[in-house]
Enzyme design. Structure first.
Site, PDB file in Angstrom:
ATOM      1  N   GLY B 148      33.911  35.313  35.756  1.00 11.56           N
ATOM      2  CA  GLY B 148      35.012  36.256  35.716  1.00 11.56           C
ATOM      3  C   GLY B 148      34.997  37.137  36.947  1.00 11.56           C
ATOM      4  N   CYS B 149      36.140  37.732  37.247  1.00 14.71           N
ATOM      5  CA  CYS B 149      36.249  38.575  38.440  1.00 14.71           C
ATOM      6  C   CYS B 149      35.381  39.821  38.296  1.00 14.71           C
ATOM      7  CB  CYS B 149      37.699  38.944  38.712  1.00 14.71           C
ATOM      8  SG  CYS B 149      38.643  39.449  37.259  1.00 14.71           S
ATOM      9  N   TYR B 150      35.483  40.500  37.157  1.00 13.24           N
ATOM     10  CA  TYR B 150      34.646  41.690  36.950  1.00 13.24           C
ATOM     11  C   TYR B 150      33.163  41.334  37.048  1.00 13.24           C
ATOM     12  CZ  TYR B 150      38.635  44.533  35.225  1.00 13.24           C
ATOM     13  OH  TYR B 150      39.801  45.237  35.091  1.00 13.24           O
TER      14      TYR B 150
END
Lengths: 345, 345, 345, 345
Positions: B148-150
């Site tokens: 995921g980006c986070y």
């Protein structure tokens, strides 16, 4: 009708004029400006076109002698002190929207603002202007130091919790996000549209001028030094400020205690709104209005507290709160001129 | 030239096509779409007009049998697992940009995604795709779970510090700010322009799906459970993600140690950039590029650490990292297709 | 590998560096800057961090003698002329991104730019740099006047229609909308974030410097004076330019004739895209890319023509077109360094 | 205190509630909503938190019988007609913010809205609600068709010039730019943040529903058919509308005549502001306020006229004008509830 003057011509000045445009008891009679003297305010800020026929006058404080009951100082840091001195000598009520009277300690002021304070003796009588915490003092004050926008967003949610001993170990962490109008109208590369739009960045970590201000006020609330870190960020929007605040509850303290504590402090306040459990604030919900909204999250397993507060940095974070303070100083209804809800969308 | 297919038609799919448009060794031969089957991609995403003459085909995995070497799965959560199974059986390399293979624990997956995992046996062979940490595993992998980006923004700065024992007491706090493209192209009131523009808000505090993913990977880095809080915020911008990370250094550890540790881990990495002391990253500096930038602040008095990491959520946070992973899986130069710097302004 | 220098440090300079970062035949060897001399470009523009190790040198043209094959002049108006003279004397190819060589008439230049032209003799040899119209001249040129962004957006759609006599009565109306980067990086109140964001306004109606440039080039295309009005507007976005163009077709001319005419002129052009009937362009479809897209609407009842053209003001409107010109001047593939599609979203 | 109901729950509904929050003579007693029935409005639109304690009731018109003096219809097109019929039968004053009563010709309504009009007999008594042009009719009206935002921005500047014969040959060209709230709150891909932000595009050229409305009203002003083209564009901002209007003055007519004509029509109007010669309006100058500002440019050589008008599409372009109309219908001060200036920045 109380007569007032605004000294300054930046975003907080135009916001004062906007809010005073439909104030029933305070009238902006003068605006003093270095750059726009001789010009109508509606030329400087055409959103006021048709709402204000004021002409800017030159920035000469002498012009105000005997002419007004109250003055808003919306000036760069370091300039307000001698002006406030003169106005107070004339018996004029002053709200200073700048930083000159916020820090009680002149050495801290020197360290963070690079300036030797010109009127240190006034510091004692200057009241820190958060009406929800210091209402009675403000009513009696001749000089109010209007708080910074970041400090307002941090102190209002935290002060009651600290005062009532609900928070445990330190440091507190305050991760704040601000719209660009907080940086003022002064020309800066970092405030140019293309440098801000489509991006977010932290700035001033470990050195921002609002950090000692928050520490001072929260330490005062607890009676002992508070340790905290404050990280401001610049967000691509005109208005709005959100502070996400991290702390740990003392063992035995739970979410309900936090909510009760805030409700007790602010339950009847017109401009502080505690959101329902599970709801976090959005700066769009207070856009252009004078409200500060607070949302609370607590991890029941260990008492980790995450709060978020939202305000409009130009209203509750600056000019709205300044009018709220002035209303109190002049014995008026505190909400006068501030009753309009924010815009959405 | 390796032949590849993209399954999906959202923002990560168009970003894959953009980056692959000038990739020298991988060619996008197919794109499968539910909604746009039969239409040229340049009609779906006209920025590709003149750069891709692909026609979307219907979302039928059987079409790909024997036709491609590698597949990017850019699908909603829960849909990828059976497709990946089929592709792996055919010997096709897969990078899954969704969440189906990120969490190793199917119960956590069920709790956070509300889905029973369809192919739990694949979880063991799925490699978590952060090349800077797991490069050798990725090279040998048939299936990569693209992070995921986070999590990417949090794990890259934190993993080396945890692995090397530089951090003291917990919890870690990760205050993240994301552009809106991270929410995908799906219609949602909360993603409408007027609901986002001119505002900032937290969301998903205490319940965001990326929290267990970050915990899993950081716990793996340390070998013991990591306690942390993750607070995502929505920022009015298309692209960009900034994570401000708070921790405390162990007694005796100082800023230099932190910088050395990060330099040792990432000093030669093409896509991780440690900024000079005192410089904090800006998401605009990585806009459209595949770089992650890290800035470090340490309070010398007590070892309080504040780090910030910036990336573009669609490149290093999704499609760029997916191509980086695929390059490794196919034995190509890892930077192929990813060499272009970001845009400014 | 051709060696090139960039003189200037504004947004068109950083865009040149971005595009040249993956150019196979031109290398940026020098960048001259008044304000940043001695500093790495990656400090001035951190998006180039890891992509360029150039150090800015002081703005002394003598440094370049014998050192480079080609120069991009990205300078304020009025400064380029004597520098171009010197470079041409040394046999160096020049593309001037400023306005000094665009207007052939020094009186018009004086009227609109307030400057007496320093090198009027160079005006004759300067080729106006729209490759789609003047490709052969550009190939032979030593000095190319890179067009303004607004003129590019107006001239490309209109020139073929005028040249082929498809348009009837005048005046033409060009209603243009530009992102803020078109105003450059120079500090201006009107370019500050809060003055631009959440608003749109016209500016320079009847007096904009690009109006005589458009008139000059379109009159040249027809062989007789063209009457037109040009109204620029500032839009709250970093990049992008849209021109909505109004004209009337000659009796007997219809939509198909317009499309055919544009197809004949641009059908094989890599950077001009005629959209399908009924489709109007969006600046987001060319964001960061070098394409210009054209949409056409004709009211069949009376031949009223409404066209819209979209480009990215920093690429096809400035630095991308400059590289396209330089590629031609150096005998390279015209699309070299410009092959990447734009970003979406 | 007049009692009023709002039927609808979109952006114009919340804007009505915002403006009525400090109206001295009209009180919003009811809000009818399909989607939010049973919920407090402050939950639907938290900017009203603390300002309105209304609970949404279900969309059943019967609930209103005998309960209110006036109703604002803020509904999708096609839904208002039968509701208005019922309310008028009860003697309730109605302002319809939708399109059902704007077009006098049911065939044009059918063509542009795809609907057969349900109450064609009401069309005759419906007054088109631009107070600055039809004030006396509005005072006597039971039903007012509140104009579209685009038509308001075009008709106010053009009607006096046409009525007084100042304009020469046709067609008029109206190039309009709108913020995204004009598209309403309905979910649409084209209104998602990432599809709008950082771009501008035309839409609906030759087919927009506001074109016949503008033609109808301007033809009525002149007494003969007006030919015009209307090109709307979507701008990445929440609020604001700018129309740039092109026409040609009749021989002998000059700029002064235009200014005089507008001054005569609007010189004493509280909500129409003619800007000084040479000044063009900015939508930021009317943000959140009910003012429409007009700027005029005339090329003295040939009488080419370029006007620009700016308004806030949700106030003067919708809900503000609706309240202005209702004030007139109820015999109140026309400016009641609309006195607040716009926000800046």
């Amino acid at each position: 009708m109380f007569k007032t003057a605004i000294i300054g011509d930046g975003y907080t000045a135009v916001e004062l004029l906007r809010l005073l445009a439909f104030h029933n008891s305070i009238k902006a009679e003068y605006i003093l400006s270095l750059d726009f003297a001789g010009n109508p305010v509606e030329q400087m800020y055409p959103n006021l076109s048709g709402y204000s026929d004021l002409i800017c006058v030159k920035s000469d404080i002498g012009l105000l002698e005997g002419k007004c009951d109250a003055v808003f100082l919306a000036l760069p840091h370091g300039v307000s002190a001698p002006i406030a001195k003169q106005l107070l000598d004339w018996g004029v009520k002053c709200v200073d929207l700048g930083a000159d009277f916020r820090l009680k300690d002149v050495d801290t002021y020197l360290e963070y603002y690079g300036l030797t304070h010109q009127e240190p003796r006034l510091l004692e009588q200057a009241v820190y202007g958060i009406p929800e915490l210091y209402r009675e003092d403000i009513k009696r004050a001749g000089l109010v130091a209007n708080p910074g926008c970041y400090p307002t967003s941090a102190i209002i949610p935290l002060a009651p919790l600290l005062k009532n001993g609900l928070l445990d170990k330190q440091p507190l962490l305050i991760d704040s996000k601000s719209g660009v109008s907080g940086a003022g109208r002064e020309l800066k590369t970092g405030s140019q549209f293309c440098e801000v739009n489509e991006g977010i960045r932290p700035y001033g970590i470990g050195s921002h001028r609002h950090e000692p201000e928050i520490i001072q006020e929260l330490s005062r609330a607890t009676g002992s030094p508070v340790e905290l870190y404050f990280s401001p960020h610049l967000v691509p929007m005109n208005r709005g400020m959100l502070s996400t605040i991290y702390g740990r509850l003392r063992p035995g303290v739970n979410e309900e205690d936090v909510l009760d504590c805030l409700k007790e402090q602010y339950g009847t306040e017109p401009f502080v709104k505690l959101l329902a459990p599970g709801v976090m604030p959005h700066t769009k919900w207070v856009y252009g209005g004078n409200q500060l909204q607070i949302g609370v999250y607590v991890d029941r397993r260990n008492g980790q507290l995450i709060m978020a507060s939202a305000l409009d940095n130009l209203t509750k974070g600056a000019s709205g709160q300044a009018i709220q303070n002035m209303n109190l100083m002049l014995g008026l209804d505190e909400t006068e001129g501030l009753k309009a809800p924010g815009l959405f969308p």
